[in-house]
Design a protein around this motif. Structure first.
Motif, short mmCIF file in Angstrom:
data_model
loop_
_atom_site.label_atom_id
_atom_site.label_comp_id
_atom_site.label_asym_id
_atom_site.label_seq_id
_atom_site.Cartn_x
_atom_site.Cartn_y
_atom_site.Cartn_z
N LEU B 85 28.75 20.26 39.92
CA LEU B 85 28.27 19.23 39.00
C LEU B 85 26.83 18.87 39.30
O LEU B 85 25.99 18.76 38.40
CB LEU B 85 29.18 18.00 39.10
N VAL B 86 26.50 18.69 40.60
CA VAL B 86 25.12 18.37 40.99
C VAL B 86 24.20 19.53 40.63
O VAL B 86 23.07 19.32 40.18
CB VAL B 86 25.05 18.04 42.50
N SER B 88 24.43 21.40 38.13
CA SER B 88 24.16 21.33 36.69
C SER B 88 22.96 20.43 36.42
O SER B 88 22.08 20.77 35.63
CB SER B 88 25.38 20.79 35.95
N ILE B 89 22.94 19.27 37.08
CA ILE B 89 21.84 18.33 36.80
C ILE B 89 20.54 18.85 37.41
O ILE B 89 19.47 18.69 36.81
CB ILE B 89 22.19 16.90 37.31
#
Lengths: 134, 213
Positions: B85-86, B88-89
């Protein structure tokens, strides 16, 4: 003459710029909102399962599947920038088409195999014989 | 002397190649690439759909072997989910830096994304090794075959994404943020975020539902 050329050139640049924006690059704010939503939508299902807050397994299942669907939509909009305007709507159309196929493949396979299993189960001898044949 | 016309005749082909190159710089060509790559991603989604369907059918075929509740470690899965998830950002930040034309920021965020991707694959390989150590190998049961195929295919995709980031770092070092590289980075962006979407399905339907069941 040179003025006309310049106007034409700048108009072309503007049009090209609009074309580029139509893809939807996303903004820093858009990415951060998407990220914040994803963190929440990921943390809640893990919390539900790891602590077992909901007594009923069915309720937990329904909840985490619901959160997954919402999170997939959030990622699609915030990170993949799929919207009715991007690439003239073709990415959205391909996405919806794929989603329909995915649902048919998943639901169809599970439905058929579940009923097949249910109908085969009372005959363990038959299953063994079937699995024994090459 | 008679050779000269022949030499001239070969020359125009170079101009043709150059004109072809100009064509690629056009905005429409880039748009076609984006849509084409998107179609590839959608077909990849169908591959994962069939693997998910296989896993769904096989998910209770334990053959007397280990069950999900016995072998899945949710803290490890939560860690991997957080890493992806991190990443992705951080790739999103690379895309924003690209729009602002800041080459070094793009390279920095790409390196951070690649390191997170390597961390993800590393944790996954550690998990696979732990499972194999416990005797939970793909040939043990239908459930484990489907599990390793689905999660392994996703891991291979992430590995391919890491390699692609490495290639882009080389191309950025050589030519900077030219139109071609921007187009490639946009395709890689879609690829990377697409893998995160697939992972949502993996951690929900494989790990969380496996433990709930």
């Amino acid at each position: 003459m040179s003025d006309a050329t310049h106007t034409h050139a700048s108009a072309h640049v503007d049009a090209a710029h609009d074309g580029g924006d139509a893809h939807g690059h996303g903004t820093r704010r858009g990415y951060l909102i998407g990220f914040a939503l994803s963190v929440v939508l990921t943390a809640i299902p893990f919390w539900l399962v790891m602590t077992g807050v909901l007594a009923s397994a069915t309720a937990t299942t329904a909840a985490i599947v619901g959160f997954a669907v919402v999170q997939i939509v959030v990622h699609t909009v915030a990170f993949l920038h799929v919207n009715p305007r991007s690439e003239g709507g073709w990415t959205l159309m391909a996405y919806v088409f794929t989603a329909v196929l995915v649902v048919i493949v998943l639901a169809g396979s599970l439905w058929i195999m579940y009923h097949l299993n249910t109908n085969m189960m009372p005959m363990p001898g038959h299953v063994e014989a079937a699995s024994g044949t090459p | 002397m008679t050779d000269h016309p022949r030499g001239d005749a070969t020359r125009p082909s170079f101009y043709l190649v150059e004109e072809d190159g100009h064509d690629h710089g056009d905005d429409h060509a880039g748009g076609g690439t984006i849509v084409g790559f998107w179609i590839y991603l959608m077909s990849d989604a169908l591959i994962f759909a069939t693997l998910f369907a296989t896993y769904g059918v096989m998910s209770t075929s334990y053959a007397g072997g280990p069950t999900p509740r016995e072998i899945f470690e949710l803290p490890l899965v939560a860690l991997n989910t957080a890493i992806l998830l991190v990443s992705s950002i951080t790739y999103g930040f690379a895309m924003i830096a690209m729009q602002e034309g800041r080459l070094n920021a793009v390279r920095l965020w790409l390196v951070v994304t690649a390191l997170l991707g390597i961390g993800f694959v590393g944790v996954e390989l550690f998990e696979f090794a732990t499972l194999a150590h416990e005797g939970a190998v793909p040939q043990r049961s239908g459930f484990l075959s489907a599990f390793f195929t689905l999660v392994g295919t996703h891991g291979l995709h992430v590995t391919a994404g890491i390699v692609w980031i490495g290639v882009m770092l080389v191309q950025l070092a050589q030519r900077g943020l030219v139109a071609e590289n921007q187009r490639r980075l946009m395709c890689l962006s879609m690829f990377w975020h697409f893998l995160d979407v697939i992972w949502i399905g993996v951690f929900t339907f494989v790990y969380l539902l496996g433990v709930v069941r």
